[in-house]
Design a protein around this motif. Structure first.
Motif, PDB file in Angstrom:
ATOM      1  N   HIS A 186       0.832  -1.214   0.000  1.00 16.97           N
ATOM      2  CA  HIS A 186       0.000   0.000   0.000  1.00 16.97           C
ATOM      3  C   HIS A 186       0.859   1.253   0.000  1.00 16.97           C
ATOM      4  O   HIS A 186       2.031   1.212   0.376  1.00 16.97           O
ATOM      5  CB  HIS A 186      -0.905   0.015   1.243  1.00 16.97           C
ATOM      6  CG  HIS A 186      -0.146  -0.029   2.531  1.00 16.97           C
ATOM      7  ND1 HIS A 186       0.028  -1.183   3.256  1.00 16.97           N
ATOM      8  CD2 HIS A 186       0.503   0.935   3.231  1.00 16.97           C
ATOM      9  CE1 HIS A 186       0.739  -0.930   4.342  1.00 16.97           C
ATOM     10  NE2 HIS A 186       1.048   0.346   4.348  1.00 16.97           N
ATOM     11  N   HIS A 235       0.647   5.106   1.760  1.00 21.09           N
ATOM     12  CA  HIS A 235      -0.079   5.729   2.850  1.00 21.09           C
ATOM     13  C   HIS A 235      -1.027   6.777   2.269  1.00 21.09           C
ATOM     14  O   HIS A 235      -0.647   7.508   1.349  1.00 21.09           O
ATOM     15  CB  HIS A 235       0.881   6.366   3.851  1.00 21.09           C
ATOM     16  CG  HIS A 235       1.615   5.330   4.667  1.00 21.09           C
ATOM     17  ND1 HIS A 235       2.708   5.621   5.433  1.00 21.09           N
ATOM     18  CD2 HIS A 235       1.388   3.994   4.810  1.00 21.09           C
ATOM     19  CE1 HIS A 235       3.124   4.504   6.034  1.00 21.09           C
ATOM     20  NE2 HIS A 235       2.338   3.507   5.658  1.00 21.09           N
ATOM     21  N   GLU A 275       7.591   5.121   7.472  1.00 21.23           N
ATOM     22  CA  GLU A 275       7.401   3.905   8.275  1.00 21.23           C
ATOM     23  C   GLU A 275       8.762   3.261   8.522  1.00 21.23           C
ATOM     24  O   GLU A 275       9.659   3.376   7.693  1.00 21.23           O
ATOM     25  CB  GLU A 275       6.472   2.940   7.520  1.00 21.23           C
ATOM     26  CG  GLU A 275       6.065   1.712   8.310  1.00 21.23           C
ATOM     27  CD  GLU A 275       4.748   1.095   7.811  1.00 21.23           C
ATOM     28  OE1 GLU A 275       4.068   1.711   6.958  1.00 21.23           O
ATOM     29  OE2 GLU A 275       4.403   0.005   8.278  1.00 21.23           O
ATOM     30  N   HIS A 286       4.759   0.069  -0.260  1.00 18.89           N
ATOM     31  CA  HIS A 286       5.644  -0.958   0.290  1.00 18.89           C
ATOM     32  C   HIS A 286       4.940  -2.292   0.376  1.00 18.89           C
ATOM     33  O   HIS A 286       3.772  -2.368   0.735  1.00 18.89           O
ATOM     34  CB  HIS A 286       6.219  -0.543   1.652  1.00 18.89           C
ATOM     35  CG  HIS A 286       5.275   0.264   2.491  1.00 18.89           C
ATOM     36  ND1 HIS A 286       4.926   1.551   2.179  1.00 18.89           N
ATOM     37  CD2 HIS A 286       4.606  -0.035   3.634  1.00 18.89           C
ATOM     38  CE1 HIS A 286       4.082   2.012   3.090  1.00 18.89           C
ATOM     39  NE2 HIS A 286       3.863   1.061   3.983  1.00 18.89           N
TER      40      HIS A 286
HETATM   41 FE   LIG Z   1       2.555   1.245   5.652  1.00 17.42          FE
END
Ligand SMILES: [Fe+2]
Length: 192
Positions: free
Chosen positions: A89, A91, A98, A137
């Motif tokens: 996904h 963000h 992250e 990612h």
């Molecule tokens: Fe994430």
């Protein structure tokens, strides 16, 4: 002032982290259309074969400025030659990043921005992977055991699964001569 309380949790064990707040299971049927060999997936599902691909155990928080802490467990396995992976996904809130910390097993983190610029980093115990803002990612379990890693990210980052599902990642990870190998994804679409 918000009335917030600290917590601590333990890493390890069946759930990767304990205690946790939310558990999300993703079965093969949840990843329909994600793997290269779609016909294998459809054949399996028609035989009522629906393996668990990964589970996320998460301690989510409510307010902006807080971190969510999640532990992802990807089970070992392949569809055809392609190793099990997470959906992947972006963000929803573009400016959020992250951090992943490898706990057990071995795998690869694919990171790709909207221009299709792609990076692949190894994830295994004692490895830290930083995912900058703007990068989708996905994690891939390339080993024979569970891949377990910790993810720490802003509680307001949100998840956009749609965009990367429609384009796909530029690369996929398959087994070649018994080894994990990155190859071009024939189904990657540059334009949405
Ligand atoms: Fe994430």
């Amino acid at each position: 002032m918000l009335d917030l309380e600290p917590y601590s949790a333990r890493l390890g064990g069946k759930t990767g982290i304990y205690p946790y707040k939310i558990k999300v299971d993703r079965y093969l049927s949840d990843l329909r259309g994600y793997f290269l060999e779609e016909q294998i997936v459809e054949e399996m599902l028609s035989r009522n074969e629906n393996p668990l691909i990964y589970t996320v155990y998460e301690i989510s928080r409510e307010f902006e400025g807080e971190f969510n802490v999640g532990c992802t467990i990807i089970y070992p396995g392949k569809i055809g030659d392609e190793y099990y992976f997470t959906k992947g996904h972006y963000h929803a809130k573009e400016q959020t990043s992250e951090v992943y910390v490898g706990l057990s097993g071995e795998g690869i983190i694919l990171m790709q921005n909207r221009e299709g610029r792609t990076f692949a980093e190894e994830i295994k115990p004692k490895t830290v992977v930083y995912i900058p803002p703007g990068f989708a990612h996905r994690s891939i379990n390339t080993g024979k055991t569970r891949l377990v890693f910790l993810a720490i990210y802003p509680s307001n980052s949100g998840h956009d699964y749609e965009t990367i599902m429609r384009t796909g990642f530029t690369k996929i990870v398959v087994e070649r001569d018994g080894k994990p190998t990155l190859i071009d994804n024939p189904k990657y679409r540059k334009k949405l």
